[in-house]
Each structure stands twice: as C-alpha cells, then as structure tokens.
Design an enzyme around this catalytic site. Structure first.
Site, PDB file in Angstrom:
ATOM      1  N   ASP A 505       5.983  -9.605   1.436  1.00  0.00           N
ATOM      2  CA  ASP A 505       6.179  -8.185   1.738  1.00  0.00           C
ATOM      3  C   ASP A 505       7.645  -7.958   2.083  1.00  0.00           C
ATOM      4  OD1 ASP A 505       5.582  -5.438   2.984  1.00  0.00           O
ATOM      5  OD2 ASP A 505       3.565  -6.140   2.541  1.00  0.00           O
ATOM      6  N   HIS A 549       6.921  -2.490   7.013  1.00  0.00           N
ATOM      7  CA  HIS A 549       5.698  -2.608   6.218  1.00  0.00           C
ATOM      8  C   HIS A 549       5.034  -3.973   6.365  1.00  0.00           C
ATOM      9  CE1 HIS A 549       3.285  -2.643   2.426  1.00  0.00           C
ATOM     10  NE2 HIS A 549       3.208  -1.332   2.650  1.00  0.00           N
ATOM     11  N   SER A 728      -2.014  -0.271   0.978  1.00  0.00           N
ATOM     12  CA  SER A 728      -1.308  -1.399   1.610  1.00  0.00           C
ATOM     13  C   SER A 728      -1.941  -1.793   2.924  1.00  0.00           C
ATOM     14  CB  SER A 728       0.157  -1.027   1.859  1.00  0.00           C
ATOM     15  OG  SER A 728       0.889  -0.968   0.678  1.00  0.00           O
TER      16      SER A 728
END
Length: 844
Positions: A505, A549, A728
């Site tokens: 990621d 994220h 996600s």
C-alpha cells in the site's frame, strides 16, 4: 434636449443588443455542451456526431453576432456595438477552428496543438487585416493593430517579475514530471496562449479601444468576451470540469487587460500569460485530477494564490494608473528600466530559491517495461504438499526462466548504460527513464510487449487528505466488526495466531500503538526491518506511510493496541509490509516489485534473484489498490504475478474498486483476475454501497465476496484513528477473516480453493433478484448517480440470486467461517501446526 434623449435611447438599445448577443452566445455554447454529452452517452447515435457538434455549436453561437456586425458596418453611432458584435463573431470563428482541429485529430494532442497554432495565428492575422476596415477605422498595418510594432523593455521586465510572483508557490507544492512530457506541455501552452493573446489583447482590445471612450472600459469588455470564450472549454468533450481552468484564467484576463491598457505593447503579455497557464500543468500530475477529480490541497492553494494575486494586481494597476503616469513623467527611461530590472531580478531569484531549497528540483521521468514472452511452467507446484517447498519450487522456476531469457537484453542495456531492474515474478525488465528508447526493444524476438511505466512525482510539503481523528477508546466492538461477527470468532479463542499477513500500500506507520506489537520485525525490544519491509519507490529502510491509506487498511486487518482500541479482525496475526504507491499512485513496476518481494523477501539492499528467502513469505496479502490504465497497466499486465503467487499458495485478496454504481466496473487489474479474491463494499447493515464496483468481467462473476467499507474506523499515522470509505476498507476485513480461518485450521493454509469455498459457504447471503433494464443502467451511469454514490441495486449480468455480480457470495461471516474451520480441524488431523511462514530469526 432631443439629441440627449436620442443618445440615451440609442445607448439603451445598444446595451440591449449587446446583452442579447452575449446571452445567445453563452446559451448556445452551454446547450452545445449538454448536447455533446447526451450524444456521447447514447450508443444509438453515431460517434462522429459528437465530434462535429462543437464546431457546429460555435458556428451557431457566432452567426447572429457576425451577421449584425455586417449589417451595422458604416452606421453612425453604433461603433461600440459593431466592435462587440465583430468580436463575438471572431471568438466564435476561433472556437469553430479549434473544435474542428480537435475533432479531426483525437488523441494527437501535439499535432493538434501545432495545427491550431498555425491556423489560429493565421486566422487572427487575417482578421487584423480585415476587421478594422469593416469597422470604418483608419487603415493601419497588422503589426500596429496588434501592437507588435513596439516594445517597452521596462514593461517586459515588470511582466516577467509578475509571472514569477504569481507562480511563486508552484515549486513549493508541485514537481516536474517526465522531461519529454514537460516539453510537450510547454509547446501546447505556447500554442494555446499565443493566439489567445493575439486575438483578445491584440485585435479585440484595439477594436474596442477605438470605439469606447475609456481605456478601462475597453479592457473590461475584453474580459467579458474572454469569459464568453472560456465557456467553450467544456464543449469538445462535454467536460464541465474543464471550466475550472478558464475560471482561474479570468483574473489573469483582468491583469492582462490592465497591462495592455498601460500601452506597454503586446510582447510583455506573452510570458506572463504563458507562465500563468503552463506552470500548473508542468508542476501538477494530471493523474491527481483523474483519480480524485480535484487537485491536491497544496495545488489548490497555489492556484488560489495565483488567481487572487492576478486579480489584486490588476485592480492595483488600474487604481494606481494616474500615479504611474506621474512617476513615468518624472523618471527617465534608464531609471524605469533599472527599477523594473531590479523588480524582476528579486522575484525571479525568490522563485529559483524556492525551487532549489524547498522544492523538488529535476524531473520525474517515465520509464518503460520490456515484458518477455517466455513464462515458467509452474504446474507441478500443485503437487507439492509442503508449503515452503512449494514456494521454493515456484521461486527457483521463475528465477531460472527470467535469468535465461533476459540475459541478452540485460547485456545490451548494460552496454547502453541504461539504468534497469529485472523482475522474475513477471518475466520483465524495468528501464528507468529514457522512454524514447521504447521502440528499440518493441520488435525483438522473445519480447511480448514494451509498455510505459509512468513515474509518480514526489511533491514537497505535501498535505495528504485527512481521515479525521478519533482518539477516544471504546470498550464495545466496532459496528463493522459486529456486522461480520468477528467477535464470535474471538469468543472461540481464534485471533489469527500463527498467521503472517502482508500488505502492499502507501506504506505503514509501524510504530502505531495498534500495529507495532503485531509487526513481525518487532520483538518487543528492537526492530529488524530486513525481510519484513520493502519500499518499491524510495528504498526507505524503515517503514513509513505517506498517505494514511496503508496504515488504515492494516489496522482493519489486525489492529489492536492492547487496550480498548481494537479495529482489527485478526488481532493475533502478525504483519509485514511493502510500499507499492507514492502519494496513492503506483505503476506496473512498483506493484510487481512488492508482489515479488512477498514471494521471497530479502534484506534491505539485497538482490531479489539471489537473496530471496521463501521462509519469510506471508500467507495472505491485502491489496487495497487497483492499477488503471493511467498508471500504465493493461488488462493482463499483472496477471502472471497473481497466478504465480496463487501457485505458491499465497492468497491475494483485492478490493473490487470504487467505480460503481454501474455494471461491469470491477475491471481494473488485479481485481478483474480469476486468481484473486475480490471484495465489494457494504455498509454496516450489509447493504451494498453506491460506489462499490460491480461485475461481470466478461464471463467472470465478480466481485467474489463483500465486507463493510463505509465509515470504517481504523488506525491512521501518528497514533490516532480515523474513518474512511471505499472497497479499500472492505478488503482488509476479508484478509483478517482468512487469517482467522487459517489460524483455526492450519491445514487450510495455502489451499486457496478450499478457503475461498469455505468463505463462500459461510457468507451471509445477499441475493439480488431483479435484473437491470436499459433504463436502470442509464440511471446508474448518470452523473448524478456517480456524484451521490447511488444507483439501482439490480443483478448485473443477469446473475440473480446468490452468488451475483454485486455481493459475490454475500457478506463475509467471520464467526461462521471460523466455526466451520474448527469443525474441519478433526483429531485425525490435529493442529495447530507451525506455519511455514512464521518468521525465523532475522540474520544479523
């Protein structure tokens, strides 16, 4: 008295005529844009119609103005109206030529820019020769009409200083991309702004200045005409977002009009107009707009600074014109030149200092990938029962194939002095930069294809979007975890013990209280990042997250601070990580590099072909990302990598994407592949979210399963917690459940087929019985539905019941899955056994 009354009446009549012409012009352009959008969305209408409409709309907008200008020529007292009508007609003709060129050369931006430059400059020069005569003005040369016959050096230096001032913050917030692309942007910006400056602040200002009593009024009408012209930016592709740039250019129009009124000649306007327009395009990655629809926060600040600054400077020049005239009268040419030169030097030096000290000097050049045809035969891996032996077999087969088939290409790259990085998980070579060399390798024997590998710029002083902050602990199980019955699995004593999870990621804040104790590289006393962390972008030796994220997704997989913050599904599992994105963007090379690292991790600075060690491999990988075409991926680019990992027994869980609510939107790699387990997003009540991508993908049913992805609370860098939406956020739930299931029954570890079947059997069914009609699909694709994240819940691809192309098998159920896994773990096959991927001691 009668003459005054007549003059007032004539003035009112002219104002009404001008207003009507402007209204017609604007409404025609808006109507044309709407019509182009409707034509593009209607499959029953010919595609050529959408390419012809922009030119037709521009012609229709210009006809009344051009016709009125022809009728009014030579009529006393109507000079101002005649000039404005002629100006609108000229603007319409400009848009018509521009639209025709775009329609004739779709996808050929540089060729179209060159042709537009030649045609539009020629068009303006022709008008400059003809229009003044039409308006009854004295005959003058084209250079005199356009004010190209003189140059005031002090005004030119002043304009250069203003250009540096208005763009001062771009080097602080942006970065230059590929150098060839940058040259193309420079050329296209010059091709765009040169004819615009000639038309509006050369020809039209001259025509209006000759008919209007005040210079500022001529400047104001020039700005009004430019505003009308700017509406044409949305016309070619029905892209209303294109109006952002013209809106930001309007303050520039005010400044340019005032500089033009200052009688400093036209030349100073060119560098100012070009810099204002080109630098945002040069320093801002266009993928920011493609992915998010808006620039980054820093870029918004730079745009606002330039726009507000241009407007205020324009007003200041207008308000201080008399003072400037007095100062000019009392100063010599040498004094004015010295002052302007000092002004320019100070501001240009400040710009350069900003760029060199707090900016990102240099270019982020795009590279390319040479993908070879030969692939290793991994079919025998399925017959190898031992997990580590299977992975070793896959690793060695891939490495041997890559080394043999790449040898000749590597030797040539060495001789050429080109920087490159070979891969084995996909048999390919990444060449860094030098994309103009792509054609050299495209037709080589054994080469399947050569594709662009776009670089991602690293912006200085970047402020990523916040997920909010929530530091308040809670003793209750989070609602998203309750929705999948994770607490029921925990009550059975299964927390994911013995399972190693990987995440690729934006990176990870490994010191976060909810993650640190679960990081495989942390023994409670010291950290060993070798074999546990890799950075595919900047080769950082210590884990970090540049975009929130990654930390958020890993927290959902296994986060637990040991107190009242437990956002994770499998708090007993351990994790390793790889940074495959920079600023939330990746490319095929970075995505493949992280997948390769997970098959056989290696120490920092190690050689993946020699130092890879499959005993450090994870068992399941979270992939909360997709690789769209603007990141460089084609449909099959990453397929060999995911198939190799599956052959090695490493499970790939992939978020389906956020392009719903339309059908057939779960199409980005790697979610589109049968070899991965793709995940849709629901709310905490199990209802599909509007943004969740739907299938089918050809004949393949996708996604495979669903999990909560709306308002999910998890860890964020800095030790806090925040909320985020997206598939996600859904994917990590499934990764956590896989860790729970494999912890409950270690015999399932590496048996991906059996694991997927178990998860589907135990999922909470979410049948969808109504098939989509044509009207439903049109509604789902409407801008309103996409904006609101809403759309019809119908069975895409006629897959009704369960499974379907919305929820897959249904909403994942951790409690039921773990219960069945425990029941299958019979005394005849006692456990738990130590997984082959449990971390051995890291070497010193």
């Amino acid at each position: 008295m009668e003459e005054t009354t007549t003059s007032v009446e004539r003035g009112c009549a002219q104002a009404a005529v001008v207003a009507a012409l402007l209204l017609w012009f604007v409404l025609t352009l808006i109507g044309g844009t709407v019509l182009v959008g409707n034509v593009q969305q209607d499959p029953n209408l010919p595609g050529d119609l959408a390419t012809l409409l922009p030119a037709a709309a521009a012609l229709l907008a210009a006809l009344p103005a051009a016709g009125l200008a022809w009728l009014l020529r030579g009529r006393a007292g109507w000079g101002a109206t005649l000039a404005i009508a002629a100006g609108l007609g000229a603007v319409g003709g400009y848009l018509m030529i521009e639209g025709t060129v775009r329609a004739a050369l779709p996808g050929q931006a540089n060729t179209a820019a060159l042709l537009q430059l030649l045609l539009l400059v020629g068009y303006v020069l022709l008008l400059a020769r003809w229009l003044p005569t039409l308006l009854g003005q004295e005959e003058r040369s084209v250079a005199q009409v356009l004010d190209l016959h003189r140059l005031a050096p002090s005004t030119l230096l002043l304009a250069l200083g203003l250009a540096a001032l208005l763009t001062l913050f771009w080097p602080r917030t942006g970065a230059l991309g590929d150098r060839l692309t940058s040259l193309e942007i420079v050329f296209r910006s010059l091709a765009q702004m040169t004819p615009q400056v000639l038309l509006f602040w050369g020809l039209l200002f001259y025509l209006l200045r000759a008919q209007l009593s005040r210079r500022w009024l001529a400047g104001l009408m020039t700005v009004v005409l430019y505003l009308a012209f700017s509406l044409g930016a949305a016309l070619p592709n029905a892209d209303w977002g294109a109006l952002l740039w013209p809106a930001l250019l309007l303050p520039l129009a005010v400044l340019l009009s005032e500089l033009r009124a200052h009688e400093g000649g036209l030349y100073p306007l060119f560098p100012l107009a070009w810099a204002y327009r080109a630098l945002p395009a040069l320093f801002m990655d266009p993928r920011d707009m493609e992915a998010m629809g808006i620039p980054e926060l820093g870029h918004i600040g730079s745009l606002v600074f330039a726009a507000v600054g241009a407007f205020l400077l324009g007003l200041a020049l207008w308000g201080g014109r008399k003072l400037l005239q007095v100062l000019e009268a009392r100063s010599t040419t040498a004094m004015r030149l010295a002052f302007a030169g000092l002004f320019m030097l100070v501001l240009c030096s400040a710009w350069a200092a900003m760029y060199l000290s707090v900016g990102a000097p240099g270019f982020y050049d795009d590279g390319f990938l040479i993908i070879l045809e030969e692939r290793a035969d991994l079919s025998a891996a399925a017959d190898i029962a031992d997990e580590q032996a299977r992975r070793q077999y896959v690793y060695e087969a891939l490495v041997q194939t890559a080394e043999r088939s790449q040898a000749e290409l590597r030797q040539e790259l060495d001789e050429l002095g080109l920087p490159y990085r070979p891969y084995y998980l996909i048999n390919m070579i990444r060449v860094d930069g030098h994309r103009w060399m792509m054609g050299r390798f495209a037709d080589r024997p054994g080469v399947a294809q050569v594709i662009l590998n776009p670089n991602v710029r690293e912006y200085p002083n970047r402020q990523p979007l916040s997920y909010g902050s929530d530091y308040s602990p809670s003793s209750e199980v989070q609602s998203n975890l309750q929705a999948i019955h994770a607490d029921q699995a925990w009550e059975l004593g299964v927390l994911g013990q013995g399972v190693v999870v990987a995440g690729q990621d934006t990176g990870y804040d490994w010191t976060h209280p909810a993650l640190q104790a679960h990081y495989r590289g942390w023994d409670g006393q010291e950290a060993v990042h070798d074999y546990n962390w890799h950075d595919a972008w900047d080769d950082a030796a210590v884990p970090f997250d540049d975009d929130n994220h990654g930390t958020h997704t890993m927290g959902t997989v296994l986060g637990d601070d040991g107190g009242n913050n437990r956002p994770g599904v499998a708090p007993g599992a351990r994790w390793i990580g790889c940074r495959n994105m920079r600023r939330g963007f990746g490319n095929p090379g970075s995505y493949a590099e992280c997948m390769e690292y997970f098959l056989a991790p290696y120490p920092h600075g190690g050689d993946p072909f020699r130092d890879g060690d499959v005993s450090y491999s994870p068992q399941v990988i979270n992939n909360s990302w997709g690789c769209p075409d603007f990141e460089g991926c084609q449909d099959d680019t990453l397929q060999p990598a995911v198939m190799a990992l599956r052959a090695a027994g490493i499970m790939m869980v992939v978020s389906a994407g956020n392009d719903g609510p339309a059908c057939s939107t779960a199409v980005e790699p790697p979610a589109r592949y049968d070899a991965v387990f793709s995940v849709a997003a629901t709310d905490d009540r199990g209802n599909l979210t509007g943004f969740s991508s739907r299938g089918p993908v050809g004949d393949l049913l996708k996604p495979d399963i669903a999990a909560p992805g709306s308002g999910v609370r998890s860890s964020v860098p800095g030790g806090g917690y925040g909320y985020a939406d997206g598939t996600s956020m859904a994917g990590p739930h499934v990764v956590g459940v896989v860790a729970l299931v494999w912890s409950a029954n270690p015999d399932l570890v590496g048996d991906i087929d059996a694991t997927e079947a178990l998860l589907c059997r135990t999922a909470q069914a979410r049948p969808v019985d109504n098939a989509c009609t044509v009207e439903d699909i049109e509604e789902a694709n409407s801008p309103e539905a996409s904006l609101l994240g809403e759309g019809p819940i119908c069975a895409c691809g006629d897959a009704t019941g369960t499974p379907n192309n919305l929820y897959g098998c249904g909403l994942i159920d951790a409690g039921a899955a773990v219960q069945e896994a425990l029941e299958e773990n019979t005394p005849l096959n006692p456990g738990p056994k130590t997984p082959a991927t449990a971390a051995p001691s890291a070497p010193n």
